[in-house]
Design a protein around this motif. Sequence first.
Motif, PDB file in Angstrom:
ATOM      1  N   VAL A 131      46.499  35.003  43.291  1.00  0.00           N
ATOM      2  CA  VAL A 131      45.627  35.822  42.440  1.00  0.00           C
ATOM      3  C   VAL A 131      45.430  35.142  41.092  1.00  0.00           C
ATOM      4  N   LYS A 132      46.517  34.647  40.510  1.00  0.00           N
ATOM      5  CA  LYS A 132      46.437  33.970  39.209  1.00  0.00           C
ATOM      6  C   LYS A 132      45.554  32.730  39.282  1.00  0.00           C
ATOM      7  N   GLN A 135      41.918  33.713  39.488  1.00  0.00           N
ATOM      8  CA  GLN A 135      41.452  34.274  38.216  1.00  0.00           C
ATOM      9  C   GLN A 135      41.190  33.205  37.168  1.00  0.00           C
ATOM     10  N   VAL A 155      43.234  38.563  48.149  1.00  0.00           N
ATOM     11  CA  VAL A 155      42.951  38.047  46.806  1.00  0.00           C
ATOM     12  C   VAL A 155      41.553  38.473  46.356  1.00  0.00           C
ATOM     13  N   THR A 159      40.906  40.581  42.942  1.00  0.00           N
ATOM     14  CA  THR A 159      40.189  39.923  41.846  1.00  0.00           C
ATOM     15  C   THR A 159      38.723  40.306  41.740  1.00  0.00           C
ATOM     16  N   ARG A 161      36.496  38.825  43.386  1.00  0.00           N
ATOM     17  CA  ARG A 161      35.754  37.587  43.572  1.00  0.00           C
ATOM     18  C   ARG A 161      35.165  37.506  44.984  1.00  0.00           C
TER      19      ARG A 161
END
Length: 301
Positions: A131-132, A135, A155, A159, A161
């Motif tokens: 996830v980080k 992002q 994810v 997010t 996305r």
Amino acid sequence: MTPQQQKIRKMLADRQGILLAHYYARPEVQEIADILGDSLALAQAAAQSDAKIIVFAGVHFMAQSAAMLSPQKIVLLPRLDAGCPLADMATAPAVKKMRNKEPDALFVTYINSTAEVKAECDICCTSSNAVKIIQTLPASQKVVMLPDGNLARHVASVTGRDIIAWDGCCPVHQALTAKDVQARRREYPQAPFAAHPECRPEVLALADFVGSTAAILRFAADSKAKEIIIGTEEGILTELTKRLPDKTFIPASSALFCPDMKKITLDDIEQSLTTMKPVIGVPRDISLAAKKALDKMLAMS
């Protein structure tokens, strides 16, 4: 420690070696590891260790990562047949083909992939930092995530996305069904359910917590619940029980068992340290390209 465990520890000391073990390894192997952790922690340990020899109690892609991050060290994988079906679901030719189809996309590969696949991708991730990593990428950037489609979809949901998910999965986590979880919840109605993001979307939808093995350990420690249903490979129960003996941990299904992660035995480790084989190496051209993707991940971690 048993006499054999003591012998292995002495062999490691004599050879200036360390034993890295994943949470899914056999309990008796976990007990004597220098570093016990998830894929991210083990990759970091391999990169930072000043040991001359690294013995990996895990599967092939993990030992490959250690070899690429520490080319000056000898990396031993006691069983060459300790593979990963998920990693095998993406090949370098298939990634190249997808790159031609999506030339503007950033390719993010799960660490559970071969060195050859990492070499074709832009950056690696683990279930701990996926996830980080996503992002940090430009919001306008198209992303292809491989080889685990379930992780990619998770994810994307966290997010927001738009992520193109590869058609791959971990057979062990994929084997856990919503029906299994619902049955466990009827047995333990007060128990929260913690799941690994490699599980099916409909299983994750039932979870009270979704995270990597390391994150599940933290969740279990922080939770006030005395019973917790665990939706990942059963090897983590060893560390959970060791750290939190006052709590009860219930496998979400008896299918959560990875035969590859259990292949390496104490006998295998002793034999490997005796013969100094099998040594894991990666061809230089592949290693240099793949290490760039690993280094980018570690720099963000």
